[in-house]
Write a protein that holds these residues in place. Structure first.
Motif, short mmCIF file in Angstrom:
data_model
loop_
_atom_site.label_atom_id
_atom_site.label_comp_id
_atom_site.label_asym_id
_atom_site.label_seq_id
_atom_site.Cartn_x
_atom_site.Cartn_y
_atom_site.Cartn_z
N TYR A 113 -20.02 -4.26 -29.01
CA TYR A 113 -19.25 -5.20 -28.20
C TYR A 113 -18.49 -4.45 -27.11
O TYR A 113 -18.40 -4.91 -25.97
CB TYR A 113 -18.28 -5.99 -29.08
N ARG A 114 -17.95 -3.28 -27.45
CA ARG A 114 -17.22 -2.49 -26.47
C ARG A 114 -18.11 -2.10 -25.29
O ARG A 114 -17.72 -2.19 -24.13
CB ARG A 114 -16.63 -1.25 -27.13
N ASP A 121 -17.69 -0.75 -37.57
CA ASP A 121 -17.48 0.18 -36.46
C ASP A 121 -18.62 0.13 -35.46
O ASP A 121 -18.40 0.22 -34.24
CB ASP A 121 -17.30 1.60 -36.98
N LYS A 122 -19.85 0.00 -35.95
CA LYS A 122 -21.00 -0.06 -35.05
C LYS A 122 -21.03 -1.38 -34.28
O LYS A 122 -21.44 -1.42 -33.12
CB LYS A 122 -22.29 0.17 -35.82
N LYS A 123 -20.59 -2.45 -34.92
CA LYS A 123 -20.48 -3.72 -34.22
C LYS A 123 -19.43 -3.62 -33.11
O LYS A 123 -19.65 -4.08 -31.99
CB LYS A 123 -20.13 -4.84 -35.19
N ILE A 148 -19.53 -4.91 -18.11
CA ILE A 148 -19.14 -6.02 -17.22
C ILE A 148 -17.65 -5.93 -16.86
O ILE A 148 -17.04 -6.89 -16.41
CB ILE A 148 -19.45 -7.38 -17.84
N ASP A 149 -17.08 -4.72 -17.07
CA ASP A 149 -15.73 -4.39 -16.61
C ASP A 149 -14.65 -5.28 -17.21
O ASP A 149 -13.70 -5.68 -16.50
CB ASP A 149 -15.67 -4.48 -15.07
N ARG A 196 -11.78 -9.98 -35.37
CA ARG A 196 -11.39 -8.61 -35.71
C ARG A 196 -12.06 -7.63 -34.75
O ARG A 196 -11.45 -6.62 -34.34
CB ARG A 196 -11.79 -8.31 -37.16
N ILE A 197 -13.30 -7.90 -34.38
CA ILE A 197 -13.99 -7.05 -33.41
C ILE A 197 -13.26 -7.09 -32.07
O ILE A 197 -13.00 -6.05 -31.44
CB ILE A 197 -15.46 -7.48 -33.26
N GLU A 198 -12.93 -8.30 -31.62
CA GLU A 198 -12.20 -8.42 -30.34
C GLU A 198 -10.86 -7.70 -30.41
O GLU A 198 -10.44 -7.03 -29.45
CB GLU A 198 -11.98 -9.90 -30.01
N GLY A 199 -10.17 -7.82 -31.53
CA GLY A 199 -8.89 -7.14 -31.68
C GLY A 199 -9.04 -5.64 -31.62
O GLY A 199 -8.23 -4.95 -30.98
#
Length: 213
Positions: free
Chosen positions: A203-204, A197-199, A210-211, A64-67
């Motif tokens: 990750y973002r 949201d903070k997680k 690292i582009d 979900r974070i990656e999404g």
């Protein structure tokens, strides 16, 4: 499982698991062009899986974070009706973005019947250097939790354990052809006391540095 789908199960290791010792049930996922290597601690028990891949527990928020980070949609990789993750889309995404996955332990004992890292005993740490030999373009190792971070720092003799949302350079320690850093990100487990949201923002920021976004 569909006949044309690649299996990431390590059947040999599954057969080796006995006497309370579990060997890693998945093969390392190492796209040739990968720049990021995610390392958790160890997969949860099979009864908690909704797919045969990394972060398989449906209530773990890694995918979900990656999404959310890459598509602005936390359910991008989620099949809500079936309560599963979309394995084929996840694999294609990771190959396209250059994301590799394994864990910091290849064999463990569970001291309690749950998925908590607190009750994992490391029997065999992963040979991280051997993994990196297959990832010549890797520039970031990302640990997703305290146990994983402590395990990799111990096995590689990394003197400084990074705090959450920070990184340390480790090129001089592992002698990798690329400049490489160890990043520690908050766990994607819902047991970790940080808002979704903070997680996502943590990750973002890592991916931006690292582009990858």
């Amino acid at each position: 499982m569909e006949n044309n789908r690649v299996s990431y199960l390590n059947e040999e290791n599954i057969a080796r698991s006995k006497d309370g010792v579990e060997y890693h049930p998945l093969r390392p996922f190492l796209p040739e062009t990968a720049k990021v290597l995610f390392l958790g601690s160890f997969p949860p028990q099979r009864k908690r899986w909704c797919m045969e891949f990394y972060y398989p527990n449906f209530i773990n928020d890694h995918w979900r974070i990656e999404g959310e980070v890459f598509f602005g949609d936390k359910n991008h990789f989620v099949d809500l009706q079936a309560k599963r993750f979309k394995l084929d889309e996840i694999v294609a995404f990771c190959q396209e973005k250059g994301l590799a996955f394994f864990d910091t332990s290849t064999a463990i004992r569970r001291l309690q019947d749950n998925a908590s890292d607190k009750f994992l005993e490391v029997v065999e740490p992963t040979d991280i250097r051997a993994l990196l030999q297959q990832l010549p373009h890797c520039c970031a190792i990302v640990t997703t939790g305290e146990k994983a971070t402590e395990t990799i720092c111990a096995s590689l003799d990394i003197p400084t354990i990074p705090k959450v949302n920070t990184s340390v350079p480790i090129s001089s320690i592992i002698h990798h052809p690329s400049s490489i850093s160890l990043w520690r990100l908050p766990s994607s487990s819902r047991a970790y006391p940080l808002s979704f949201d903070k997680k996502v923002e943590a990750y973002r920021q890592m991916f931006m540095q690292i582009d990858k976004v």
